[in-house]
Design an enzyme around this catalytic site. Structure first.
Site, short mmCIF file in Angstrom:
data_model
loop_
_atom_site.label_atom_id
_atom_site.label_comp_id
_atom_site.label_asym_id
_atom_site.label_seq_id
_atom_site.Cartn_x
_atom_site.Cartn_y
_atom_site.Cartn_z
N ASN A 8 1.17 -4.91 7.52
CA ASN A 8 2.29 -5.33 6.69
C ASN A 8 3.05 -4.12 6.14
O ASN A 8 4.27 -4.17 5.96
CB ASN A 8 1.80 -6.22 5.55
CG ASN A 8 1.39 -7.59 6.03
OD1 ASN A 8 2.17 -8.29 6.66
ND2 ASN A 8 0.17 -7.99 5.75
N HIS A 37 -1.59 6.19 5.00
CA HIS A 37 -0.25 5.81 5.44
C HIS A 37 0.63 7.06 5.39
O HIS A 37 0.72 7.72 4.35
CB HIS A 37 0.34 4.73 4.51
CG HIS A 37 -0.55 3.54 4.35
ND1 HIS A 37 -0.45 2.42 5.14
CD2 HIS A 37 -1.56 3.30 3.48
CE1 HIS A 37 -1.36 1.54 4.77
NE2 HIS A 37 -2.05 2.06 3.77
N ALA A 94 0.80 -1.22 0.00
CA ALA A 94 0.00 0.00 0.00
C ALA A 94 0.84 1.27 0.00
O ALA A 94 0.29 2.37 0.15
CB ALA A 94 -0.92 -0.01 1.22
#
Length: 258
Positions: free
Chosen positions: A181, A210, A117
């Site tokens: 992850n 993120h 991601a």
């Protein structure tokens, strides 16, 4: 026709399969005994690792969680079968990381860690050697993605952001094995000792967000990725499957099979 393997057949695996023309790939999914997902015509199923290895797929994609990495990937690598690992957080276990490296050497096959991601990992790898480098990774998602965790802690994010965790990448990977992850991908790029992980439930988050803040003698950077959640799993970014698809496509190109 190229034969490719899958470990698990959940949301991510379905998205990977649907991204390739149906007549171009024969898929074989390794499933748990008793699992009965609906499979399209070009996806077969086996329940034993030896059966998957015996089919000799050109590559295998792990999309079933950290436990699946430990249970299956070393044997695949020993058998000379390249494997794409979605559950990057599994490498937070030093013993497993060593097993994977040894199996890859013995079998002459590599394991591939996709960016998932995130982006910007090349920058983090570049500053990893600098002794003063410091990185903070923040996972910021809507409260719905962390409903169970908030309930367990007796917390509510109705009135503002709530920090669920702040600490080391390895601890984050153990506490949230299916959802962080990306955090360990940052740790692998920059070095685990240089990274702090923060997990935030934020009602104002536009999507699965993120944030990477990095500071070193080379300069400072702030990277922010706002990813749409997977329709079937709000804890997972839709970009995760796209990253695996791109990684698998690059592997096929490298081997001359596409």
């Amino acid at each position: 026709m190229v034969t490719l393997g899958l470990i698990g057949y959940g949301t991510i695996a379905r998205e990977i399969v649907s991204a390739f023309p149906q007549g171009s790939v024969r898929w074989v999914a390794l499933l748990r005994e008793g699992a009965c997902p609906a499979l399209p015509p070009n996806v077969g199923a086996v329940t034993q690792l030896d059966a998957l290895i015996g089919i000799r797929p050109m590559a295998v994609v792990e999309a079933a969680g950290q436990e699946a990495v430990a249970a299956y990937v070393p044997a695949l690598l020993e058998a000379g079968i390249p494997t794409v690992i979605a559950s990057v957080g599994a490498l937070s276990d030093p013993g497993l990381a060593a097993r994977l490296a040894g199996a890859a050497r013995n079998g002459g096959a590599r394991f591939v860690l996709p960016s998932g991601a995130l982006g910007g990992l090349d920058y983090l790898r570049a500053i990893a050697a600098l002794p003063d480098a410091r990185v903070r990774y923040t996972s910021r998602k809507p409260p719905a993605a962390w409903a169970a965790e908030l309930a367990t802690l007796g917390l509510s994010a109705d009135n503002g952001a709530v920090t669920l965790f702040e600490g080391a990448p390895a601890e984050a990977a153990k506490l949230y094995p299916r959802n962080l992850n990306a955090a360990f991908a940052v740790a692998l790029a920059a070095g685990p000792d240089k990274v702090t992980v923060r997990v935030v439930a934020d009602p104002n988050a536009a999507g699965n967000t993120h944030e990477i803040e990095a500071e070193s003698a080379a300069g400072t950077t702030f990277l922010r990725f706002v990813n749409a959640p997977s329709p079937d799993n709000p804890k997972t970014s839709a970009l995760t499957a796209l990253s695996l698809i791109a990684t698998l496509g690059e592997l096929l190109d490298l081997e001359g099979h596409r």
